[in-house]
Structures are given as structure tokens and as C-alpha cells.
Scaffold this motif. Structure first.
Motif, PDB file in Angstrom:
ATOM      1  N   ALA A 145     -21.899  11.232  24.139  1.00 40.24           N
ATOM      2  CA  ALA A 145     -21.722  11.153  22.688  1.00 40.24           C
ATOM      3  C   ALA A 145     -20.268  11.404  22.296  1.00 40.24           C
ATOM      4  CB  ALA A 145     -22.646  12.151  22.000  1.00 40.24           C
ATOM      5  N   VAL A 146     -19.620  12.362  22.957  1.00 42.79           N
ATOM      6  CA  VAL A 146     -18.206  12.628  22.685  1.00 42.79           C
ATOM      7  C   VAL A 146     -17.361  11.414  23.061  1.00 42.79           C
ATOM      8  CG1 VAL A 146     -16.220  14.024  23.361  1.00 42.79           C
ATOM      9  CG2 VAL A 146     -18.409  15.135  22.899  1.00 42.79           C
ATOM     10  N   HIS A 147     -17.658  10.817  24.202  1.00 44.89           N
ATOM     11  CA  HIS A 147     -16.930   9.623  24.641  1.00 44.89           C
ATOM     12  C   HIS A 147     -17.013   8.526  23.583  1.00 44.89           C
ATOM     13  CE1 HIS A 147     -16.732   5.619  26.554  1.00 44.89           C
ATOM     14  NE2 HIS A 147     -15.783   6.160  27.305  1.00 44.89           N
ATOM     15  N   ASP A 148     -18.220   8.288  23.072  1.00 42.17           N
ATOM     16  CA  ASP A 148     -18.405   7.208  22.103  1.00 42.17           C
ATOM     17  C   ASP A 148     -17.772   7.535  20.756  1.00 42.17           C
ATOM     18  OD1 ASP A 148     -19.798   5.936  24.091  1.00 42.17           O
ATOM     19  OD2 ASP A 148     -21.790   6.405  23.292  1.00 42.17           O
ATOM     20  N   ALA A 149     -17.659   8.836  20.434  1.00 39.18           N
ATOM     21  CA  ALA A 149     -17.076   9.233  19.149  1.00 39.18           C
ATOM     22  C   ALA A 149     -15.555   9.141  19.143  1.00 39.18           C
ATOM     23  CB  ALA A 149     -17.503  10.652  18.806  1.00 39.18           C
ATOM     24  N   LEU A 150     -14.933   9.346  20.292  1.00 39.23           N
ATOM     25  CA  LEU A 150     -13.477   9.336  20.368  1.00 39.23           C
ATOM     26  C   LEU A 150     -12.900   7.974  19.994  1.00 39.23           C
ATOM     27  CD1 LEU A 150     -12.775  11.315  23.660  1.00 39.23           C
ATOM     28  CD2 LEU A 150     -11.673  11.777  21.463  1.00 39.23           C
ATOM     29  N   ALA A 151     -11.728   8.001  19.403  1.00 43.87           N
ATOM     30  CA  ALA A 151     -10.992   6.763  19.183  1.00 43.87           C
ATOM     31  C   ALA A 151     -10.613   6.171  20.548  1.00 43.87           C
ATOM     32  CB  ALA A 151      -9.742   7.039  18.354  1.00 43.87           C
ATOM     33  N   PRO A 152     -10.503   4.847  20.648  1.00 36.10           N
ATOM     34  CA  PRO A 152     -10.037   4.260  21.912  1.00 36.10           C
ATOM     35  C   PRO A 152      -8.717   4.879  22.348  1.00 36.10           C
ATOM     36  CG  PRO A 152     -10.848   2.558  20.435  1.00 36.10           C
ATOM     37  CD  PRO A 152     -10.821   3.833  19.633  1.00 36.10           C
ATOM     38  N   GLY A 153      -8.668   5.310  23.591  1.00 35.32           N
ATOM     39  CA  GLY A 153      -7.490   5.989  24.099  1.00 35.32           C
ATOM     40  C   GLY A 153      -7.463   7.468  23.809  1.00 35.32           C
ATOM     41  N   GLY A 154      -8.484   7.956  23.082  1.00 34.54           N
ATOM     42  CA  GLY A 154      -8.546   9.369  22.738  1.00 34.54           C
ATOM     43  C   GLY A 154      -8.838  10.236  23.944  1.00 34.54           C
ATOM     44  N   LEU A 155      -8.596  11.538  23.796  1.00 34.66           N
ATOM     45  CA  LEU A 155      -8.664  12.458  24.924  1.00 34.66           C
ATOM     46  C   LEU A 155      -9.682  13.561  24.657  1.00 34.66           C
ATOM     47  CD1 LEU A 155      -6.913  12.693  27.615  1.00 34.66           C
ATOM     48  CD2 LEU A 155      -5.764  14.596  26.466  1.00 34.66           C
ATOM     49  N   LEU A 156     -10.438  13.900  25.695  1.00 30.50           N
ATOM     50  CA  LEU A 156     -11.283  15.096  25.695  1.00 30.50           C
ATOM     51  C   LEU A 156     -10.629  16.134  26.592  1.00 30.50           C
ATOM     52  CD1 LEU A 156     -13.866  16.836  25.350  1.00 30.50           C
ATOM     53  CD2 LEU A 156     -14.860  15.545  27.264  1.00 30.50           C
ATOM     54  N   ALA A 157     -10.406  17.324  26.034  1.00 33.86           N
ATOM     55  CA  ALA A 157      -9.924  18.456  26.823  1.00 33.86           C
ATOM     56  C   ALA A 157     -11.093  19.411  27.013  1.00 33.86           C
ATOM     57  CB  ALA A 157      -8.775  19.160  26.106  1.00 33.86           C
ATOM     58  N   LEU A 158     -11.556  19.542  28.231  1.00 34.78           N
ATOM     59  CA  LEU A 158     -12.692  20.399  28.555  1.00 34.78           C
ATOM     60  C   LEU A 158     -12.170  21.588  29.354  1.00 34.78           C
ATOM     61  CD1 LEU A 158     -16.133  19.097  29.820  1.00 34.78           C
ATOM     62  CD2 LEU A 158     -15.174  21.240  30.627  1.00 34.78           C
ATOM     63  N   VAL A 159     -12.379  22.777  28.835  1.00 29.02           N
ATOM     64  CA  VAL A 159     -11.863  24.006  29.465  1.00 29.02           C
ATOM     65  C   VAL A 159     -13.040  24.937  29.722  1.00 29.02           C
ATOM     66  CG1 VAL A 159     -10.225  25.919  29.289  1.00 29.02           C
ATOM     67  CG2 VAL A 159      -9.748  23.743  28.108  1.00 29.02           C
ATOM     68  N   GLU A 160     -13.120  25.461  30.927  1.00 29.91           N
ATOM     69  CA  GLU A 160     -14.194  26.392  31.266  1.00 29.91           C
ATOM     70  C   GLU A 160     -13.632  27.598  32.014  1.00 29.91           C
ATOM     71  OE1 GLU A 160     -17.378  26.597  30.605  1.00 29.91           O
ATOM     72  OE2 GLU A 160     -17.668  24.679  29.574  1.00 29.91           O
ATOM     73  N   LEU A 161     -14.284  28.748  31.825  1.00 31.86           N
ATOM     74  CA  LEU A 161     -13.966  29.955  32.578  1.00 31.86           C
ATOM     75  C   LEU A 161     -14.880  30.035  33.790  1.00 31.86           C
ATOM     76  CD1 LEU A 161     -13.649  32.628  29.744  1.00 31.86           C
ATOM     77  CD2 LEU A 161     -11.796  31.474  30.929  1.00 31.86           C
ATOM     78  N   ALA A 162     -14.385  30.617  34.861  1.00 32.53           N
ATOM     79  CA  ALA A 162     -15.209  30.789  36.053  1.00 32.53           C
ATOM     80  C   ALA A 162     -16.346  31.770  35.792  1.00 32.53           C
ATOM     81  CB  ALA A 162     -14.348  31.269  37.220  1.00 32.53           C
ATOM     82  N   GLY A 163     -16.150  32.683  34.886  1.00 37.36           N
ATOM     83  CA  GLY A 163     -17.160  33.685  34.555  1.00 37.36           C
ATOM     84  C   GLY A 163     -16.543  34.685  33.603  1.00 37.36           C
ATOM     85  N   PHE A 164     -17.327  35.689  33.193  1.00 38.58           N
ATOM     86  CA  PHE A 164     -16.771  36.689  32.307  1.00 38.58           C
ATOM     87  C   PHE A 164     -15.688  37.462  33.053  1.00 38.58           C
ATOM     88  CE2 PHE A 164     -16.480  40.572  29.857  1.00 38.58           C
ATOM     89  CZ  PHE A 164     -16.486  40.073  28.561  1.00 38.58           C
TER      90      PHE A 164
END
Length: 290
Positions: A145-164
Motif C-alpha cells: 500500500a505504501v508503494h502504491d501511495a508513493l509518487a513515482p520515484g518516491g522513497l520509503l525510509a524504513l528504520v528498525e531497532l534490533a530490540g529495546f
């Protein structure tokens, strides 16, 4: 974000995706996380392979606004749509926006990201999802859904922590060394069923959702408590929350030692220690809609 589960202790410290339980305590954790990790967040934003400064940004699972305000500072012409399932977190974010004089550049959206469809965000140039995606029941659907919502050429930045984050040395406390790690081991077992995607390799899932992964960056975080008094407050609030999760699964000696650390008026308070170090790891993926 986001983040975190508002009604359980989550090792991602990210914003919740379900109902609004325990908002005040969770908001405090999120604010401390933002304060302590501010430099790392700025560094990750600077690393993103952006082709031009984004004007329309979505902060997905925004929590109390750590990413929102870092992005507004970095891109002074941008507007941010801040999305979270917690009305309390969004209220806290709006109050901060007013205090900073940027309320006209922020729109808040209350939404359950596990709902049948994402809200209409327009066509953002950048979607920032920090410590929120691992909370999704079906992250593959959300990523599509995020992919389809982004403008063409738009970027998703996904950041995750290994744990608390961890804070105490392995030798602490002196009468029950290794206590913190035992607490987290128990909490990990209890939450494994509810957070199966924590610690995942998001690269293949991003590719399956149609993204082109243009970068991956792992950052080790080691922040000494002597650099910021917020480290001690973060450790205190984190251990307070974890105690409620693990109390029935640890021996009485461990619970007693934990209570001594949490007694802010006592001689063994975690706030009195000068050997705290916030230790964690963040991994970021930059994925483009081509």
C-alpha cells in the motif's frame, strides 16, 4: 516512531497500532528515545538517497513526533502528514508542533495501519516508517500500500531497532549480575508471538512489495549516560515498564534487585549509577518506487 505497543512493553519503543492504552507512559518513552537518539536520526535522514528535497512527507507510525520534527528541520519547505493509532500520541505531537511554531506544516491522521486500507495521503515524495513496521499484523500488505501511495520515484525510509536498548553493564547490579539481560530474555519469549517481525530482514519484503532497495545501513548506538541525563531517565522508564511484563516469570531475588534499581529514593537507584550506556542497533533501508 512510532515508536510501540501502547499497552505492552515493546522492545522497539515504537508507536502502537492498536487501541490507546498506557499513552502517557509510552509517550514518555518515545520522547526520551527521540531525545537520546536525535543525532542518529539526523544522520540517517542525511544518508537517504534523495534525488531532491521532498515536499510531501508521511511519517507512518509517528508516535510523539521524533521523525516528524527531524524531517521538518531537515526539509524546511516540506509538510508532514503524521499518522498513528494513538490519539494521545498525536495530541502530544500537535502540542509540540505549536510550541515550535510549525503547526501549519503538520497534519495529523488517526489511523489503524492494520485496517482494511491506508488513509489517502495523496502522493508523498517520502514515507518515513521508524520502529513501526514490525508492529503490523501483515506488513507485506502495508508495504504494498505504501508503494502504491508513493509518487513515482518516491522513497520509503524504513528504520528498525534490533530490540529495546540495554543500559547496565553485564556485571550489574552487583548482587544479581546479568539482571537486565534476563529481564529482556523473558520479555522476548512473552512477546515473540505478538511481534514476529521484530528483527526481520526487510530487504526481501521490500523487493516483494515492488520497491527497489537502494541502500541498507546498520548503525551501532553506544551513548554514555554521562553525556545526557536522559539516558538514566530512559533506563528507569524502560525497566519500570518491563517489570510489569516479567514479574511473574523471574525469581524473587531478581524482582527484589529490580525494585532496588527502580527505587529513585534508594541508594541503589539506577539514576545514581555512573556506568550507564545506552546500547542498541538501528538498521535503515532506503527503498524507491521506480
Amino acid at each position: 516512531m512510532t515508536q510501540a505497543h501502547p499497552h505492552t512493553f515493546d522492545h522497539g519503543a515504537a508507536p502502537g497500532r492498536h487501541e490507546d492504552h498506557g499513552t502517557a507512559g509510552q509517550g514518555e518513552i518515545l520522547d526520551l528515545d527521540a531525545e537520546v537518539l536525535a543525532e542518529h536520526t539526523v544522520s540517517l535522514i542525511g544518508w537517504l538517497p534523495l534525488k531532491s528535497a521532498p515536499h510531501r512527507i508521511v511519517d507512518l507510525g509517528c508516535g510523539t513526533g521524533a521523525g516528524t520534527f527531524a524531517l521538518l528541520d531537515r526539509f524546511p519547505e516540506a509538510h508532514v502528514t503524521a499518522v498513528d493509532a494513538s490519539a494521545g500520541h498525536l495530541q502530544r505531537l500537535r502540542e509540540k508542533a505549536c510550541a515550535r511554531g510549525v503547526e501549519e506544516r503538520v497534519r495529523t491522521v488517526l489511523a489503524d495501519l492494520d485496517g482494511p486500507a491506508l488513509p489517502d495521503f495523496g502522493s508523498p515524495d517520502l514515507v518515513w516508517a521508524s520502529a513501526s513496521m514490525h508492529h503490523m499484523a501483515d506488513p507485506a500488505r502495508v508495504l504494498r500500500a505504501v508503494h502504491d501511495a508513493l509518487a513515482p520515484g518516491g522513497l520509503l525510509a524504513l528504520v528498525e531497532l534490533a530490540g529495546f536498548p540495554r543500559f547496565l553493564p553485564v556485571s550489574a547490579p552487583e548482587d544479581r549480575p546479568g539482571l537486565e539481560e534476563r529481564c529482556h530474555a523473558v520479555a522476548d519469549r512473552l512477546h515473540a508471538e505478538h511481534l514476529p517481525h521484530r528483527g526481520a530482514d526487510w530487504g526481501p519484503m521490500l523487493a516483494a512489495a515492488g520497491f527497489t532497495v537502494e541502500g541498507e545501513r546498520a548503525v551501532e548506538v553506544n551513548i554514555e549516560g554521562t553525556r545526557s541525563e536522559a539516558v538514566g531517565r530512559y533506563a528507569l522508564e524502560g525497566l519500570r515498564r518491563i517489570r510489569g511484563t516479567v514479574a511473574g516469570a523471574l525469581p524473587p531475588e531478581d524482582i527484589a534487585a529490580l525494585d532496588r534499581l527502580l527505587d529513585t529514593d534508594g541508594p541503589y537507584s539506577i539514576l545514581r549509577r555512573d556506568d550507564l550506556v545506552m546500547r542498541t542497533e538501528r538498521t535503515a533501508w532506503a527503498a524507491r518506487r521506480t
